[in-house]
Design a protein around this motif. Structure first.
Motif, PDB file in Angstrom:
ATOM      1  N   GLN A 171     -17.428  15.412 -29.267  1.00 34.01           N
ATOM      2  CA  GLN A 171     -18.521  15.967 -29.726  1.00 34.01           C
ATOM      3  C   GLN A 171     -19.863  15.153 -29.204  1.00 34.01           C
ATOM      4  N   TRP A 172     -20.898  16.041 -28.742  1.00 33.41           N
ATOM      5  CA  TRP A 172     -22.186  15.350 -28.426  1.00 33.41           C
ATOM      6  C   TRP A 172     -23.262  15.033 -29.583  1.00 33.41           C
ATOM      7  N   SER A 173     -24.000  14.031 -29.646  1.00 33.88           N
ATOM      8  CA  SER A 173     -25.078  13.989 -30.510  1.00 33.88           C
ATOM      9  C   SER A 173     -26.265  13.421 -29.838  1.00 33.88           C
ATOM     10  N   ASP A 174     -27.384  14.086 -30.348  1.00 34.86           N
ATOM     11  CA  ASP A 174     -28.695  13.623 -29.971  1.00 34.86           C
ATOM     12  C   ASP A 174     -29.140  12.368 -30.790  1.00 34.86           C
ATOM     13  N   ILE A 175     -29.015  11.097 -30.131  1.00 39.46           N
ATOM     14  CA  ILE A 175     -29.402  10.010 -31.315  1.00 39.46           C
ATOM     15  C   ILE A 175     -30.744   9.482 -30.725  1.00 39.46           C
ATOM     16  N   SER A 176     -31.759  10.065 -30.070  1.00 40.48           N
ATOM     17  CA  SER A 176     -32.989   9.847 -29.436  1.00 40.48           C
ATOM     18  C   SER A 176     -33.810   9.379 -30.637  1.00 40.48           C
ATOM     19  N   PRO A 177     -34.638   8.288 -30.764  1.00 37.29           N
ATOM     20  CA  PRO A 177     -35.603   8.117 -31.506  1.00 37.29           C
ATOM     21  C   PRO A 177     -36.665   9.458 -31.534  1.00 37.29           C
ATOM     22  N   GLU A 178     -37.388   9.433 -32.721  1.00 38.58           N
ATOM     23  CA  GLU A 178     -38.047  10.634 -32.791  1.00 38.58           C
ATOM     24  C   GLU A 178     -39.369  10.506 -32.276  1.00 38.58           C
ATOM     25  N   THR A 179     -39.764   9.406 -31.698  1.00 37.82           N
ATOM     26  CA  THR A 179     -41.004   9.145 -30.932  1.00 37.82           C
ATOM     27  C   THR A 179     -41.020   9.927 -29.818  1.00 37.82           C
ATOM     28  N   THR A 180     -42.107  10.812 -29.636  1.00 40.38           N
ATOM     29  CA  THR A 180     -42.368  11.543 -28.576  1.00 40.38           C
ATOM     30  C   THR A 180     -42.504  10.979 -27.371  1.00 40.38           C
ATOM     31  N   THR A 181     -42.138  11.651 -26.083  1.00 35.53           N
ATOM     32  CA  THR A 181     -42.287  11.111 -24.659  1.00 35.53           C
ATOM     33  C   THR A 181     -43.708  10.539 -24.398  1.00 35.53           C
ATOM     34  N   ALA A 182     -44.695  11.671 -24.674  1.00 38.76           N
ATOM     35  CA  ALA A 182     -46.143  11.251 -24.475  1.00 38.76           C
ATOM     36  C   ALA A 182     -46.553  10.182 -25.119  1.00 38.76           C
ATOM     37  N   ALA A 183     -46.150   9.834 -26.467  1.00 36.76           N
ATOM     38  CA  ALA A 183     -46.639   8.710 -27.158  1.00 36.76           C
ATOM     39  C   ALA A 183     -46.011   7.292 -26.526  1.00 36.76           C
ATOM     40  N   VAL A 184     -44.951   7.527 -25.646  1.00 38.78           N
ATOM     41  CA  VAL A 184     -44.429   6.142 -25.053  1.00 38.78           C
ATOM     42  C   VAL A 184     -45.025   6.093 -23.942  1.00 38.78           C
ATOM     43  N   VAL A 185     -45.390   7.060 -23.036  1.00 37.14           N
ATOM     44  CA  VAL A 185     -46.235   6.909 -21.882  1.00 37.14           C
ATOM     45  C   VAL A 185     -47.539   6.226 -22.011  1.00 37.14           C
ATOM     46  N   VAL A 186     -48.358   6.542 -23.094  1.00 33.76           N
ATOM     47  CA  VAL A 186     -49.445   5.974 -23.106  1.00 33.76           C
ATOM     48  C   VAL A 186     -49.654   4.728 -23.885  1.00 33.76           C
ATOM     49  N   ALA A 187     -48.560   4.515 -24.336  1.00 30.83           N
ATOM     50  CA  ALA A 187     -48.629   3.019 -25.429  1.00 30.83           C
ATOM     51  C   ALA A 187     -48.761   1.880 -24.334  1.00 30.83           C
ATOM     52  N   PRO A 188     -49.421   0.974 -24.642  1.00 33.00           N
ATOM     53  CA  PRO A 188     -49.454  -0.448 -23.556  1.00 33.00           C
ATOM     54  C   PRO A 188     -48.303  -1.119 -23.790  1.00 33.00           C
ATOM     55  N   ARG A 189     -47.904  -1.717 -22.610  1.00 36.36           N
ATOM     56  CA  ARG A 189     -46.627  -2.401 -22.477  1.00 36.36           C
ATOM     57  C   ARG A 189     -46.578  -3.583 -23.524  1.00 36.36           C
ATOM     58  N   GLY A 190     -45.409  -3.649 -24.164  1.00 37.33           N
ATOM     59  CA  GLY A 190     -45.641  -4.659 -25.321  1.00 37.33           C
ATOM     60  C   GLY A 190     -45.832  -3.943 -26.647  1.00 37.33           C
ATOM     61  N   GLU A 191     -46.245  -2.742 -26.518  1.00 35.35           N
ATOM     62  CA  GLU A 191     -46.379  -1.931 -28.028  1.00 35.35           C
ATOM     63  C   GLU A 191     -45.402  -0.616 -27.766  1.00 35.35           C
ATOM     64  N   ARG A 192     -44.896  -0.586 -26.935  1.00 39.53           N
ATOM     65  CA  ARG A 192     -43.867   0.639 -26.937  1.00 39.53           C
ATOM     66  C   ARG A 192     -42.658   0.507 -27.516  1.00 39.53           C
ATOM     67  N   LYS A 193     -42.023   1.575 -28.257  1.00 43.50           N
ATOM     68  CA  LYS A 193     -41.180   1.232 -29.249  1.00 43.50           C
ATOM     69  C   LYS A 193     -39.514   1.955 -28.321  1.00 43.50           C
ATOM     70  N   GLN A 194     -39.805   2.499 -27.351  1.00 45.36           N
ATOM     71  CA  GLN A 194     -38.606   2.816 -26.608  1.00 45.36           C
ATOM     72  C   GLN A 194     -39.111   3.167 -25.158  1.00 45.36           C
ATOM     73  N   PRO A 195     -38.287   3.105 -24.084  1.00 44.53           N
ATOM     74  CA  PRO A 195     -38.504   3.044 -22.816  1.00 44.53           C
ATOM     75  C   PRO A 195     -39.353   4.264 -22.510  1.00 44.53           C
ATOM     76  N   SER A 196     -40.329   4.258 -21.304  1.00 46.25           N
ATOM     77  CA  SER A 196     -40.603   5.558 -20.848  1.00 46.25           C
ATOM     78  C   SER A 196     -39.768   6.364 -20.093  1.00 46.25           C
ATOM     79  N   ALA A 197     -40.140   7.747 -19.923  1.00 43.97           N
ATOM     80  CA  ALA A 197     -39.078   8.361 -19.173  1.00 43.97           C
ATOM     81  C   ALA A 197     -39.011   8.138 -17.810  1.00 43.97           C
ATOM     82  N   ARG A 198     -37.780   7.903 -17.400  1.00 42.25           N
ATOM     83  CA  ARG A 198     -37.273   7.526 -16.046  1.00 42.25           C
ATOM     84  C   ARG A 198     -36.192   8.085 -15.661  1.00 42.25           C
ATOM     85  N   HIS A 199     -35.902   7.979 -14.222  1.00 42.42           N
ATOM     86  CA  HIS A 199     -34.947   8.264 -13.566  1.00 42.42           C
ATOM     87  C   HIS A 199     -34.364   7.477 -12.499  1.00 42.42           C
TER      88      HIS A 199
END
Length: 234
Positions: free
Chosen positions: A135-163
């Protein structure tokens, strides 16, 4: 050394993951690029177009083991959030997948929309596959990707989108990710840990014995764990 001959061979391509868990091998995702051009990239799919491209093989016999289809409610619990996650996850490539206990953890990567615009998306979500319950589960934090991208480094709560990043699973119950490329193609060199138990991210401040010892931003590298240390190459 043995060659793995599939009864039904997957399409030729790249960007997939291969993870070992409890005597089985799990391949997930990937894409095809027949002419080598980015415009021709198409996600790898299974027999039915709405299934997640996850395949399982016995590590001794290399026989394929059936996994329930994604349109079965027992595989991905149905609600608005997980339905959207399943649609995004089925086209994933250039992600990472690590094993912890009986579970697989898929993080990040890219996908291509199935409409006429064929837009590429880069992700920072995290999904767990329970190999026992299948069984699959989405366990991502509720923080949106946009909020992660604009947050200054050191204040982010999860990694920015990446590949094209690297990820390893440590014995202390955490996953470590390093580097990759963001949605603009910029190379990254940040380090994050994900705690399996609390489902929380933490950015790690790194140092080197010399100033140049901290790796520069990179993508398409590899990493392994030896005892309590992570080694990165490329």
């Amino acid at each position: 050394k043995k060659r793995l001959d599939y009864p039904k061979k997957p399409p030729i391509g790249g960007g997939a993951s291969l993870t070992a868990a409890n005597g089985r091998l799990y391949s997930f995702g990937g894409c095809r690029c027949p002419d080598g051009g980015a415009d021709e990239v198409t996600p790898a799919t299974t027999t039915r177009d709405n299934n997640l491209p996850l395949r399982c093989f016995d590590a001794d016999s290399f026989h394929e083991i059936d996994i329930p289809n994604n349109d079965d409610d027992t595989t991905f619990p149905t609600n608005d959030r997980t339905a959207a996650a399943a649609r995004a996850l089925r086209d994933r490539f250039n992600h990472t997948c690590v094993q912890h206990g009986n579970d697989l953890y898929v993080f990040g990567g890219q996908s291509i929309t199935r409409d006429s615009q064929r837009q590429q998306r880069t992700w920072n979500d995290i999904h767990r596959f329970d190999t026992t319950r299948r069984q699959w589960s989405d366990i991502s934090p509720e923080t949106t990707t946009a909020a992660v991208v604009v947050a200054p480094r050191g204040e982010r709560k999860q990694p920015s989108a990446r590949h094209s990043h690297a990820a390893v699973s440590m014995t202390d119950g955490k996953m470590i990710i390093f580097g990759g490329a963001d949605e603009r193609g910029a190379a990254l060199n940040d380090v994050w840990t994900f705690c399996y138990r609390s489902r929380t991210w933490r950015e790690i401040t790194t140092f080197g014995e010399k100033e140049a010892a901290v790796p520069e931003g990179r993508e398409m590298h590899c990493a392994v764990v030896l005892e309590r240390e992570m080694y990165v190459m490329g």
